[in-house]
Design an enzyme around this catalytic site. Structure first.
Site, PDB file in Angstrom:
ATOM      1  N   ASP A  95       0.864  -1.190   0.000  1.00  0.00           N
ATOM      2  CA  ASP A  95       0.000   0.000   0.000  1.00  0.00           C
ATOM      3  C   ASP A  95       0.896   1.233   0.000  1.00  0.00           C
ATOM      4  O   ASP A  95       0.981   1.977   0.988  1.00  0.00           O
ATOM      5  CB  ASP A  95      -0.928  -0.024   1.208  1.00  0.00           C
ATOM      6  CG  ASP A  95      -2.172   0.803   0.953  1.00  0.00           C
ATOM      7  OD1 ASP A  95      -2.262   1.418  -0.128  1.00  0.00           O
ATOM      8  OD2 ASP A  95      -3.044   0.838   1.828  1.00  0.00           O
ATOM      9  N   GLU A 206     -13.352   9.969   8.232  1.00  0.00           N
ATOM     10  CA  GLU A 206     -13.976  10.248   9.528  1.00  0.00           C
ATOM     11  C   GLU A 206     -14.277  11.729   9.712  1.00  0.00           C
ATOM     12  O   GLU A 206     -13.513  12.595   9.245  1.00  0.00           O
ATOM     13  CB  GLU A 206     -13.060   9.796  10.674  1.00  0.00           C
ATOM     14  CG  GLU A 206     -13.087   8.309  10.921  1.00  0.00           C
ATOM     15  CD  GLU A 206     -12.352   7.880  12.192  1.00  0.00           C
ATOM     16  OE1 GLU A 206     -12.424   6.695  12.510  1.00  0.00           O
ATOM     17  OE2 GLU A 206     -11.699   8.729  12.845  1.00  0.00           O
ATOM     18  N   HIS A 324       2.517   7.136   4.797  1.00  0.00           N
ATOM     19  CA  HIS A 324       3.265   6.008   5.378  1.00  0.00           C
ATOM     20  C   HIS A 324       3.785   5.181   4.206  1.00  0.00           C
ATOM     21  O   HIS A 324       3.491   5.485   3.061  1.00  0.00           O
ATOM     22  CB  HIS A 324       2.355   5.109   6.213  1.00  0.00           C
ATOM     23  CG  HIS A 324       1.353   5.839   7.035  1.00  0.00           C
ATOM     24  ND1 HIS A 324       0.019   5.521   7.056  1.00  0.00           N
ATOM     25  CD2 HIS A 324       1.498   6.900   7.856  1.00  0.00           C
ATOM     26  CE1 HIS A 324      -0.604   6.330   7.866  1.00  0.00           C
ATOM     27  NE2 HIS A 324       0.245   7.188   8.365  1.00  0.00           N
ATOM     28  N   ASN A 325       4.494   4.127   4.463  1.00  0.00           N
ATOM     29  CA  ASN A 325       4.885   3.174   3.406  1.00  0.00           C
ATOM     30  C   ASN A 325       5.602   3.862   2.246  1.00  0.00           C
ATOM     31  O   ASN A 325       5.104   3.895   1.111  1.00  0.00           O
ATOM     32  CB  ASN A 325       3.649   2.423   2.884  1.00  0.00           C
ATOM     33  CG  ASN A 325       2.899   1.703   3.975  1.00  0.00           C
ATOM     34  OD1 ASN A 325       3.395   1.574   5.092  1.00  0.00           O
ATOM     35  ND2 ASN A 325       1.710   1.240   3.677  1.00  0.00           N
ATOM     36  N   MET A 376     -12.243   3.263  14.797  1.00  0.00           N
ATOM     37  CA  MET A 376     -13.503   3.996  14.662  1.00  0.00           C
ATOM     38  C   MET A 376     -14.208   4.205  16.008  1.00  0.00           C
ATOM     39  O   MET A 376     -15.228   4.883  16.047  1.00  0.00           O
ATOM     40  CB  MET A 376     -14.423   3.285  13.676  1.00  0.00           C
ATOM     41  CG  MET A 376     -14.676   1.848  13.986  1.00  0.00           C
ATOM     42  SD  MET A 376     -15.614   1.102  12.625  1.00  0.00           S
ATOM     43  CE  MET A 376     -15.308  -0.611  12.912  1.00  0.00           C
ATOM     44  N   SER A 380      -7.920   9.571  17.482  1.00  0.00           N
ATOM     45  CA  SER A 380      -6.812   9.851  16.588  1.00  0.00           C
ATOM     46  C   SER A 380      -6.033  11.009  17.200  1.00  0.00           C
ATOM     47  O   SER A 380      -6.556  11.715  18.079  1.00  0.00           O
ATOM     48  CB  SER A 380      -7.313  10.233  15.193  1.00  0.00           C
ATOM     49  OG  SER A 380      -7.937   9.148  14.567  1.00  0.00           O
ATOM     50  N   HIS A 399       2.471   5.320  13.282  1.00  0.00           N
ATOM     51  CA  HIS A 399       1.465   5.723  12.292  1.00  0.00           C
ATOM     52  C   HIS A 399       0.047   5.404  12.728  1.00  0.00           C
ATOM     53  O   HIS A 399      -0.897   5.865  12.104  1.00  0.00           O
ATOM     54  CB  HIS A 399       1.773   5.116  10.929  1.00  0.00           C
ATOM     55  CG  HIS A 399       1.217   3.735  10.718  1.00  0.00           C
ATOM     56  ND1 HIS A 399       1.402   2.699  11.585  1.00  0.00           N
ATOM     57  CD2 HIS A 399       0.479   3.218   9.698  1.00  0.00           C
ATOM     58  CE1 HIS A 399       0.813   1.617  11.127  1.00  0.00           C
ATOM     59  NE2 HIS A 399       0.241   1.905   9.985  1.00  0.00           N
ATOM     60  N   LYS A 475     -16.491   3.499   6.406  1.00  0.00           N
ATOM     61  CA  LYS A 475     -15.530   2.404   6.306  1.00  0.00           C
ATOM     62  C   LYS A 475     -15.667   1.693   4.973  1.00  0.00           C
ATOM     63  O   LYS A 475     -16.778   1.481   4.498  1.00  0.00           O
ATOM     64  CB  LYS A 475     -15.823   1.375   7.407  1.00  0.00           C
ATOM     65  CG  LYS A 475     -15.035   1.594   8.675  1.00  0.00           C
ATOM     66  CD  LYS A 475     -13.594   1.337   8.412  1.00  0.00           C
ATOM     67  CE  LYS A 475     -12.811   1.173   9.705  1.00  0.00           C
ATOM     68  NZ  LYS A 475     -11.374   1.186   9.436  1.00  0.00           N
TER      69      LYS A 475
END
Lengths: 476, 126
Positions: A95, A206, A324-325, A376, A380, A399, A475
């Site tokens: 990803d 969100e 990220h990644n 959820m 955060s 992360h 989601k």
């Protein structure tokens, strides 16, 4: 993880001494409880990464580290091309450039409460989410290449998002050095219907309420106060990134022996940075990074459209966008001299400290905003990079929460509809095309994100600026 | 998420691994064999062949918006040919839980087990 395997340097720093074929030691930043809960596989993977050619200083694991593929998720490692350093497709993952962005609504909790149900339905209808969902944008060959070269800058040129957004995105919204020609036709085909889609799994959209600020200068600068409403978007490079990861992993596995690289785990597949294959992968990976940046920009446009139906006065400016990644070429001070390194962050966030030239000029004095996605049902965080963090792990932080149980275990423990009902009772509205997907993502299937963030702060990787809780979660 | 297929023969273990791949997404029993797709893969060894086979299915599911519930696999040396039976994804019928990004080399194994059966397994990224 057995603590006897580690050398305790402080309450938040644990070392794996260099031994055997390790070229550097391993370093885990976490408190004792988080380290104990880490799978032994994390230890093995940190050790395996430490054996790769050209690795510099250490193989690092962030507080949310968990068992990944080759690299641990939450793993950070830098490689020096002048010491035969490598770039690893496994070290970036499937990803590519998955990330989180936050939008400022200018609204307060009281503004949202009366229209929460309607807003949830609007967002769910507007933003494609879940398996098999497709976007309204279908890119043909030439436009696909333009997108892969231009990232969020391309998206803005097409009318998605604003020029002002770009200053708040890493790399100003466009990763330099992308080579669309290094991306296969298969990868492009996999992406042609997926622009402007969230995806599935842990990806989400969100609406969040700020529940705590920490009197941090960054939150003051961004104008974030308790009771403010933010939008958070978590998604990545979709099918294109997945296909690039798949194809280059295979190429690197097959080429490893040709380059004289011994892989302790095939998932660590890599190639010398300066080799033809290494350069091809970097070109393709950077194109995937641009795909992710363009995708989040398009999703942002869709969110703004949905909001404008209820709140026509809102513009939803972008606060910040993190990836990220990734594998990025960066200058770091090592032993008193500047070195050009290729820093892999797998399930880890860049978290540069104050004064770094890569941070937007108006935020440079504060440090880089770091967005940490929770579950959820929990929280955060907005963190900010520190000066100390630059020397600890190349300016990197955690992360997210990190899973504590498998998806299979989660579906045995929870039912999706029940999770939705329980969260609704706490004022959190979930919209998802898959009840089973919701069960797999149940908040209880994740580690305590607050413990992870506290450990990152105590380790001086980053410090807390604000805490948010979800009100609406779309989601995939 | 880990997937593992058991079979009396190696091809059967590959078929069962593919079925496990579908089970990550939805209940395989909900998939009707309305159409078929043909696949061929070549790899230097059995393990890489398994990854190639699963990634071929993942690609077809992603691009064709289809899902498979039954598989017929034959393997000669390290050449695989297969027919996968399935139908277009119906979000209300299949309620797909998650899309699979790719098959990984983690926990990858194709081997004979006691009783002369075969197991084919790996972790897939979701």
């Amino acid at each position: 993880m057995d603590l006897n395997l580690l050398s305790r340097v402080s309450a938040y720093e644990w070392h794996i001494p260099q031994k055997g074929t390790m070229r550097v030691p391993g370093i885990i930043y976490a408190d004792e409880s988080l380290v104990r809960d880490m799978d032994l596989k994390v230890y093995e993977q940190v050790v395996n990464v430490a054996t790769l050619p050209g690795i510099v200083q250490a193989s690092f694991a962030m507080p949310d580290a968990h068992w990944g593929y080759g690299f641990p998720i939450g793993g950070v490692a830098a490689f020096d091309p002048q010491q035969n350093g490598v770039v690893s497709a496994g070290g970036v993952g499937f990803d590519i450039s998955c990330g989180v962005r936050a939008l400022y609504t200018g609204l307060r909790t009281d503004d949202i409460t009366p229209v929460k149900e309607k807003l949830a339905d609007l967002l769910f209808a507007q933003v494609p989410a879940g398996v098999g969902s497709t976007g309204r944008l279908h890119l043909k060959s030439k436009e696909m290449d333009n997108m892969l070269a231009g990232g969020a800058q391309w998206a803005v040129q097409q009318g998605y998002g604003t020029v002002k957004d770009l200053s708040r995105i890493e790399e100003h919204g466009c990763m330099a050095g992308a080579k669309p020609g290094c991306v296969s036709d298969h990868a492009k085909k996999r992406q042609q219907d997926e622009m402007g889609t969230l995806g599935s799994g842990n990806h989400y959209l969100e609406i969040q309420e700020v529940v705590e600020t920490y009197h941090d200068p960054l939150s003051e600068k961004l104008g974030i106060h308790t009771g403010d409403i933010l939008v958070s978007i978590h998604c990545g490079s979709r099918g294109l990134g997945h296909q690039i990861g798949t194809e280059y992993l295979k190429k690197m596995v097959e080429a490893a022996s040709r380059y004289g690289i011994t892989l302790p785990d095939r998932e660590l597949a890599c190639a010398p940075i300066d080799s033809p294959l290494g350069q091809e992968y970097l070109g393709a990976m950077r194109a995937a990074m641009n795909c992710a940046l363009a995708n989040r920009e398009i999703v942002t446009h869709l969110v703004r459209q949905a909001f404008s139906e209820i709140f026509p006065q809102t513009s939803l400016p972008l606060l910040y966008d993190v990836s990220h990644n990734t594998c990025k070429m960066e200058e770091h001070q090592i032993g008193g001299r500047s070195r050009r390194l290729f820093v892999h962050r797998k399930g880890a966030t860049r978290a540069f400290g104050p004064g770094h030239a890569s941070i937007p000029a108006d935020l440079q004095a504060f440090g880089q905003p770091v967005l940490i996605g929770g579950t959820m049902g929990t929280a955060s965080y907005l963190l900010v990079g520190t000066k100390e963090g630059m020397a600890l792990a190349y300016g990197s932080a955690c992360h997210g929460a990190g899973r504590s149980m498998s998806r299979h275990q989660a579906t045995r423990q929870w039912k999706g509809q029940r999770v939705i009902q329980e969260l609704a009772a706490h004022g959190i509205f979930i919209r998802s095309p898959s009840a089973r997907g919701v069960a797999e993502e149940a908040p209880g299937a994740y580690k305590d994100v607050s413990a992870v963030v506290d450990a990152a702060e105590q380790a001086h990787l980053a410090r807390k600026a604000a805490k948010m809780r979800p009100l609406i979660c779309i989601k995939g | 998420m880990g997937i593992r297929g058991f079979g009396v023969t190696k091809p059967q273990a590959f078929e069962q691994a593919a079925l496990a791949l579908t089970a990550v997404i939805t209940d395989p029993q909900q998939v009707d064999p309305q159409m078929e797709r043909h696949f061929t893969c070549d790899a230097p060894d059995d393990e890489l062949l398994l990854v190639d086979w699963l990634n071929a299915l993942i690609y077809e599911m992603a691009c064709g918006h289809v899902i498979f519930g039954r598989f017929d696999v034959t393997i000669t040396d390290h050449h695989l040919s297969a027919i996968a039976h399935g139908e277009p994804v119906d979000r209300s019928k299949h309620e797909p839980a998650v899309e699979i990004k790719g098959a990984t080399y983690t926990e990858l194994a194709v081997r004979q087990i006691e009783g002369n059966g075969w197991v084919a397994q790996c972790v897939v990224d979701v």
